[in-house]
Design a protein around this motif. Sequence first.
Motif, PDB file in Angstrom:
ATOM      1  N   MET A  69       0.876  -1.187   0.011  1.00  0.00           N
ATOM      2  CA  MET A  69      -0.109  -0.006  -0.132  1.00  0.00           C
ATOM      3  C   MET A  69       0.900   1.114   0.109  1.00  0.00           C
ATOM      4  O   MET A  69       1.800   1.260   0.631  1.00  0.00           O
ATOM      5  CB  MET A  69      -0.915   0.055   1.307  1.00  0.00           C
ATOM      6  N   PHE A  70       0.434   2.354  -0.752  1.00  0.00           N
ATOM      7  CA  PHE A  70       1.254   3.621  -0.804  1.00  0.00           C
ATOM      8  C   PHE A  70       0.354   4.626  -0.536  1.00  0.00           C
ATOM      9  O   PHE A  70      -0.833   4.654  -0.778  1.00  0.00           O
ATOM     10  CB  PHE A  70       1.708   3.338  -2.270  1.00  0.00           C
ATOM     11  N   SER A  71       0.673   5.706   0.260  1.00  0.00           N
ATOM     12  CA  SER A  71      -0.180   6.660   0.772  1.00  0.00           C
ATOM     13  C   SER A  71       0.837   8.015   0.383  1.00  0.00           C
ATOM     14  O   SER A  71       1.651   8.593   1.049  1.00  0.00           O
ATOM     15  CB  SER A  71      -0.350   6.770   2.110  1.00  0.00           C
ATOM     16  N   VAL A 113       6.935   2.732  11.604  1.00  0.00           N
ATOM     17  CA  VAL A 113       6.054   2.582  12.824  1.00  0.00           C
ATOM     18  C   VAL A 113       5.535   1.162  12.534  1.00  0.00           C
ATOM     19  O   VAL A 113       5.089   0.566  11.467  1.00  0.00           O
ATOM     20  CB  VAL A 113       5.002   3.496  12.946  1.00  0.00           C
ATOM     21  N   LYS A 149       4.330   0.908   8.497  1.00  0.00           N
ATOM     22  CA  LYS A 149       4.274   2.041   7.665  1.00  0.00           C
ATOM     23  C   LYS A 149       5.702   2.631   7.683  1.00  0.00           C
ATOM     24  O   LYS A 149       6.244   2.821   8.835  1.00  0.00           O
ATOM     25  CB  LYS A 149       3.331   2.918   8.033  1.00  0.00           C
ATOM     26  N   PHE A 165       4.429   4.724   3.038  1.00  0.00           N
ATOM     27  CA  PHE A 165       4.552   3.237   2.269  1.00  0.00           C
ATOM     28  C   PHE A 165       4.528   2.168   3.088  1.00  0.00           C
ATOM     29  O   PHE A 165       4.971   2.016   4.192  1.00  0.00           O
ATOM     30  CB  PHE A 165       6.046   2.996   1.781  1.00  0.00           C
ATOM     31  N   SER A 166       3.352   1.478   2.712  1.00  0.00           N
ATOM     32  CA  SER A 166       3.114   0.039   3.825  1.00  0.00           C
ATOM     33  C   SER A 166       3.391  -1.381   3.097  1.00  0.00           C
ATOM     34  O   SER A 166       2.469  -1.674   2.170  1.00  0.00           O
ATOM     35  CB  SER A 166       1.574   0.301   4.163  1.00  0.00           C
TER      36      SER A 166
END
Lengths: 338, 338, 338, 338
Positions: free
Chosen positions: A274-276, C237, C248, C275-276
């Motif tokens: 996942m990317f934010s 984190v 994350k 980025f996760s």
Amino acid sequence: MKIGVIGLGYWGPNLVRNFLAQKEVKKVIACDLKESRLQNIKEKFPAAVLTNDCMDLINSDTDAIVIATPVDTHYFFGKKALEAGKHIWVEKPFTATSDEAEELIDIAESKNLKIFVDHTFIYNGAVRKMKELVDNNVLGNVIYFDSERINLGLFQRDVNVVWDLAPHDLSIMNHLLEKHKIKALSANGIANFNGKENLAHISVYFEDNCFAHFHVNWVSPVKIRRIIVGGDKKMLVYDDMENFEKIKVYDSGVEFPTTESIHQALVQYRIGDMFSPKINQTEALALGANEFIGAINENRPPLSGGKEGLEVVKILEACDLSISNMGKIVELDNLVLV
Amino acid sequence: MKIGVIGLGYWGPNLVRNFLAQKEVKKVIACDLKESRLQNIKEKFPAAVLTNDCMDLINSDTDAIVIATPVDTHYFFGKKALEAGKHIWVEKPFTATSDEAEELIDIAESKNLKIFVDHTFIYNGAVRKMKELVDNNVLGNVIYFDSERINLGLFQRDVNVVWDLAPHDLSIMNHLLEKHKIKALSANGIANFNGKENLAHISVYFEDNCFAHFHVNWVSPVKIRRIIVGGDKKMLVYDDMENFEKIKVYDSGVEFPTTESIHQALVQYRIGDMFSPKINQTEALALGANEFIGAINENRPPLSGGKEGLEVVKILEACDLSISNMGKIVELDNLVLV
Amino acid sequence: MKIGVIGLGYWGPNLVRNFLAQKEVKKVIACDLKESRLQNIKEKFPAAVLTNDCMDLINSDTDAIVIATPVDTHYFFGKKALEAGKHIWVEKPFTATSDEAEELIDIAESKNLKIFVDHTFIYNGAVRKMKELVDNNVLGNVIYFDSERINLGLFQRDVNVVWDLAPHDLSIMNHLLEKHKIKALSANGIANFNGKENLAHISVYFEDNCFAHFHVNWVSPVKIRRIIVGGDKKMLVYDDMENFEKIKVYDSGVEFPTTESIHQALVQYRIGDMFSPKINQTEALALGANEFIGAINENRPPLSGGKEGLEVVKILEACDLSISNMGKIVELDNLVLV
Amino acid sequence: MKIGVIGLGYWGPNLVRNFLAQKEVKKVIACDLKESRLQNIKEKFPAAVLTNDCMDLINSDTDAIVIATPVDTHYFFGKKALEAGKHIWVEKPFTATSDEAEELIDIAESKNLKIFVDHTFIYNGAVRKMKELVDNNVLGNVIYFDSERINLGLFQRDVNVVWDLAPHDLSIMNHLLEKHKIKALSANGIANFNGKENLAHISVYFEDNCFAHFHVNWVSPVKIRRIIVGGDKKMLVYDDMENFEKIKVYDSGVEFPTTESIHQALVQYRIGDMFSPKINQTEALALGANEFIGAINENRPPLSGGKEGLEVVKILEACDLSISNMGKIVELDNLVLV
């Protein structure tokens, strides 16, 4: 440039503040019938000039008129201003009917004046990032758009929850999915208190197999502002209640069938990273004001012009028609029940 | 009591485990055609007896047959078991058509046998707490029910997302709102991959002004399991993804108009305290198994019997009919497009 | 390979299950004094052989002994097993004192036997991902490590909250920061109920300017399991309470001063993307069992061996010493108050 | 009443706005050396009078002087203002040393003038609710206070993270736990960039067995503002990052041992309901300004007076002393290392 602002209720002061902050704007004249609202502007924005005579303002030497009054007066003020040769900025929704919208568009075109409809959200950093992701094909082909905008809201006297809340999400949908053509819609809702719907669901069918749904609600105990855009490559979630990670892009999706698996589960799913992305924090309204001025100076249609405003009004009309027929499908082109 | 379990796929082992743990159950015979599944039961639950002959099991001296096979076989196995004089437990949804459900109900009644439909959620601690809150009038009059059950799910070969996911939420709705009579429904959805809908929205109208909506979705990047029940006194949110505070009761709501405010906003809202009750953690399936045995021993209908199963199947059929007519309203009583 | 497991309380059954699932393991003999625990294993894992005679098990023909008993018995069983020529797996913390640990290490070395200490978390997918990020210098130079492990926990009879909970986080810290050498620590805590600390804070100083802090707590109304690793390039984190996005990585950090800004705020911060990464879901204990068997077969030290176990025990001893002196600094090398 | 405000940087404009809004205040004179800051006030608050001469302002006919300058100038301006016979409002922390604080308190007492220290948080709705819960014994006896205030923060030139962030939480602790007497503290921290600590932990011991801990941090990738207050009856969590449910009260806790269980786990825990009270939304600063004016008019000490400001400064001094001795315990009464 001189700007007149009519209507100083909830949103008007933000408009005054943002136009005062625009470099090219030399003067902002603010107008309302209520003395207390004029007084409020005087205290907060002493640089603004005040008046309580709207017609006088429309006929003065301003370049543009900003209309932030109840929706059923947009047509009246818009027409007067265009006829007086002024560009207009109109709050959402553009007008109370599509006929009104079409007439204003015609007048503006005949006089080469600009109409800007304040679909603020399309100037918002998160929505601009979503637009970039869709346009760069990061999501692949968009298969659905899902929006939820629910909270305990103030009931409006003049409009139902669809006309109050859905213009935000409909304008975002139209902006993101401009390549997809809407075919028809089905809407359902209830009015529990004052005869105006306080909760509604809208399903939109596109000519390709894309689909959109909107849930708007004034009677929810929790506040949700969330849009999901599902693509066949990636999917994104825009959660406006998050303080920091408003947009998350998921490298997750559906795997297409191979011939071997055809007799088992036909389609599989995969879960990836996942990317934010970082979101630009510039105030949307400042970018909107800038776009309006740019469109006037460069003699070009603004990103959210009369055409975009009309499209949203047509959808709102179709929703009302479908809701009063308990979800019966309505064609968008001619607003006819199918 | 001796119990036969037919179908040892995803859910079957849980059924075997729970019936083995029931005090009154002396013997559990587990049946499947696949050797690997029998082997799996043998390793995990050595106390279970195994067979791969379903008809033999149905005709043996068991008291009840548990049917955990694909939905289109429920009718066949159910009928055979009832005809052999056995009580039946059937996984959700009860049957593939309402005609099948009605026939099974008739046979059971004529032979005084019990049908239990595994609407597991109504035995879940959170749902039982919600039922208690609704029945004790803590929420006041319920004005709407909103359910969202979305995630990246395994596509099923045999049913669409409505038949796969909605039975959970429909059974919860029917259980909580048993005093409200459903009138009609409108449903919308799309099938992007294999011809079966992977995303759908269902709007349910009640005879009083109550309203319900369901969003089921196999192609969401985020997992949401959330029900809102809005009452005119309080509102509650059941968020099954929360680890701890699954139910929150909000002392928030809509204030009714007074004559003074009639010319302003007609309805106001208020925000108050929130309360999150402790939830009983007993496994829902254990309570379900107990209810089944209790209904048999006490010769009474179980909480989730054939009637409750039939109601859900009728709604599912109406959904399919409405979806294929793009949201057109369907009357629940006679499954006719209006 | 034959494995004996001593101690079938909370964690023991997981050990039995995981060793039964290892390909190279032909036989698992499970031992406990309590009949009810043996019975529990018999029902769940019929393949396991049972005994209530530990000494007999230790002296039988097993290759390795797994010790899952209270910490004050680890030394006794460990020594007996090593003397009988068996490799040992010991639950965390390794031993009740560093002297005991050192003696077991010496015996194992003299007989070329392996000691594995069950620091399970270092085999966990999220921690392995963190290790990868640190080792690949994605975070840059690590400047701090912050851990919080708090919830409403069962009070232990034999150890305080530090010995119960901190070994998890201390082993993660030692694993991630193996290049940084610990210098000394200061710890504070209170015992409100039974004379054993139920809440404690540990500050660890490294020889470079790195710093670590641990908060362990049995009396928190909320459950938090969170580690922050702050680097001078990026920060991460790890939130173990998140169902999906456990790790994350933030492209955020501190900007170093330029000469121009030296008279203003000396250091600035920046906020970037997040980025996760996807986390591997393999059960940590399965990987641990595999590592133990691999170390035996390849005659090499396991990732979490006696040395790693001893390091954690030394820190725990230093914590007790510092806590009883209200935070006074303790040198790690010689466990002396400074 | 006439109020002079010295220092118009980050916080000063809020002070000007709030004092302008107080009924009893007839005139606000705002002072700063920087022309741009005066210009900012002129635009936003045209009702304020402006000056760049602080000494002139102090010696004019104002009733009170508000000091919002860097902490190392608080003593200078405070002393001048008191000597000129003015009441003073001083931003947190009160002064740079406890000697300075004591001298200002003495001067104020000798002239019967009021000192108000701007511990804004104790006027915040959430903290007032917490105070009510503690004072009404809802939590029972408080056994610990835990605070976390971490984010990516602007490094300050003049103070470390303890002096910058901890005054908020220390003033909350002193306010809530006024019945508990502090004995000593131990603090640890590191300075990674400019010689001032950017991360610190503070452990506070009370004369009864109560304990408090504070984590302050300028280099965290996530923003956390959370306080836990653990009582022996109930526990509460105040999460200032929550938009709605800022305070949650948990009916959870520790069960005291009975003689029967004395040989098993000595203490058990229980989990019950949770309750989130509605929080008053009045701006804390408005209530603070009101308290200051009330204290002057009623000739009584304000809730956050010189004494409360001094107590926080003493703790900050003790933190610096303990940090530079790596956690060594410091007695609060005489600031002596133990």
